[in-house]
Design an enzyme around this catalytic site. Structure first.
Site, PDB file in Angstrom:
ATOM      1  CB  SER A 169      -0.960   0.011   1.194  1.00 55.74           C
ATOM      2  OG  SER A 169      -2.086  -0.789   0.922  1.00 55.74           O
ATOM      3  CE  LYS A 204      -4.609   1.822  -0.773  1.00 52.06           C
ATOM      4  NZ  LYS A 204      -3.977   0.524  -0.478  1.00 52.06           N
ATOM      5  CB  SER A 258      -4.493   1.833   3.707  1.00 55.65           C
ATOM      6  OG  SER A 258      -3.699   1.378   2.639  1.00 55.65           O
ATOM      7  CE  LYS A 270      -1.390   4.129   2.471  1.00 63.52           C
ATOM      8  NZ  LYS A 270      -1.444   3.033   3.474  1.00 63.52           N
TER       9      LYS A 270
END
Length: 445
Positions: A66, A69, A130, A254
């Site tokens: 993720s 992202k 997320s 993140k």
């Protein structure tokens, strides 16, 4: 034992102790700081200049999960800045985004096909929680389809200076988890990046769009409060100051985890006037990625400091002037345009030396500037070279202007008129004849 023997014994013991102590001190003082990061790859950089402070297998390609992202965030914020979409703009949800959002085994907020959602709430769900379905919905808004969005992801990665990357979807999930909707690559494919490339992405994200930190620093939020779809969204970044692994100054960025990726994290922290960015990839547990990131942050603040290296209007020794042709003056003074502050190794400021790099495009074949010249004209830049004994890792983007300051002319130089230029030409002609004559005469004796 007589007195002389006693004195000799005492002296020997004192000298032995002194020598041992000094050797021990010398060893500890000269030893380079070491760091054992239990991750397949890792990197730590200065968030202002991209100066690399630590690296381990930094170019190894691994699945970022993720953390992908961050690229979706970048492209979304870019589209908003260019007025292609707006925060309040609403969109309906595709069957693809809907089906992904209903999988609560993945990080998600529930999305309905018969509902409309604005960009802001989908963005918060992506950046804080997320949410994968929300990410797909945003990708489709920006590019029309995820396949087209993936093209934008790969093109933007190249533009940002990333070298080791391969995007196949907007979320960072395994393609096999996309419910048969994978539009790019095969079902077994997954996004791939190196720690260096992840750091470049994070560096450009927070410098080009610093507003992202206002969202990534939110410890918890609620999606669709007051509706049947109300979903609590705790931030997966447990290093935010009020959460489980709270670390003062952390405000992003993140997390990422899949079966193949293990547990990864891109963190960023600001203390006083220093911002750091860290990346750890493929640690062995949810908690480990934060523990290893803490090691990096502790290392960074303990061993490096921000220092003023050069003031504005500083002249570099040995490069205070540049010769000029066709001007009223035969040389021009040059100096730094702006002051330069850098993150350096603690206690080693004297080991950072300025190096003037002239812009060769500005020079003629004889290495001279050509008049006329304006005051403040850029003629090169100053790099700072580390002359100490330790290792220097350079910068994330070595062709960037970070960690440099421009060198400019301190005054203008007007072009000499034709008469002056003519006299110089005649003077040069006769000087050449005289020099040749002298050489000839010398040759006779």
């Amino acid at each position: 034992m007589n007195s002389k023997v006693k004195q000799l014994l005492v002296l020997t013991l004192v000298l032995s102790f002194f020598t041992t102590s000094m050797l021990g001190f010398s060893k500890s003082a000269s030893a380079a700081p070491s760091l054992d990061v239990k991750a397949d790859s890792a990197i730590l950089v200065d968030g202002e200049t991209g100066k690399i402070l630590f690296q381990k297998n930094e170019d190894k390609m691994l699945p970022p999960a993720s953390m992908s992202k961050m690229m979706t965030e970048y492209l979304l914020l870019e589209a908003i800045k260019k007025d292609k979409i707006s925060w309040d703009q609403k969109t309906r949800i595709s069957e693809y985004a809907h089906k992904i959002s209903q999988d609560r085994g993945l990080s998600n907020v529930p999305l309905r096909i018969d509902e409309q959602y604005n960009v802001r709430e989908l963005y918060q769900a992506m950046a804080i929680y997320s949410a994968n379905g929300a990410t797909i919905a945003l990708a489709e808004m920006v590019a029309g389809s995820e396949a087209e969005f993936v093209k934008k992801m790969n093109a933007k990665a190249k533009e940002l200076g990333m070298k080791d990357y391969h995007f196949v979807n907007a979320t960072g999930l395994n393609n096999k988890d996309l419910k048969g909707f994978d539009e790019t690559g095969g079902p077994s494919e997954e996004n791939m990046m190196s720690a260096r490339s992840v750091a470049i992405l994070a560096f450009r994200l927070i410098n080009d769009y610093p507003e992202v930190l206002k969202t990534t620093s939110i410890p918890k939020a609620v999606f669709r409060d007051g509706t049947d779809d109300k979903t609590n969204m705790p931030n997966w970044n447990w290093m935010l100051p009020t959460l489980v692994y709270g670390y003062e100054g952390v405000d992003g960025l993140k997390t990422g985890s899949t079966d193949l990726a293990g547990f990864s994290f891109t963190g960023t922290i600001k203390r006083n006037n220093t911002r750091l960015i860290s990346v750890v990839m493929k640690t062995n547990s949810y908690e480990a990625r934060f523990e290893e990131t803490k090691k990096l942050f502790d290392f960074g603040f303990a061993n490096f400091e921000k220092a003023d290296i050069l003031p504005a209007n500083h002249q570099i020794k040995g490069d205070k002037t540049i010769p000029v042709v066709k001007g009223k003056e035969k040389e021009v003074k040059v100096a730094t345009k702006e002051p330069l502050s850098l993150i350096i190794k603690r206690g080693e400021q004297e080991n950072y030396k300025p190096e003037f790099v002239v812009d060769k495009k500005k020079l003629n074949e004889d290495g001279k500037l050509t008049a006329p010249l304006k005051k403040g004209e850029v003629v090169g830049h100053v790099n700072i070279q580390y002359k100490g004994k330790g290792e220097d890792y350079g910068y994330l983007l070595n062709n960037d202007t970070k960690g440099k300051t421009e060198v400019v002319t301190k005054e203008s130089v007007e072009k000499a008129n034709w008469f002056v230029l003519g006299l110089r030409g005649v003077g040069g002609f006769f000087a050449g004849i005289w020099s040749g004559t002298v050489d000839m005469v010398k040759g006779l004796f």
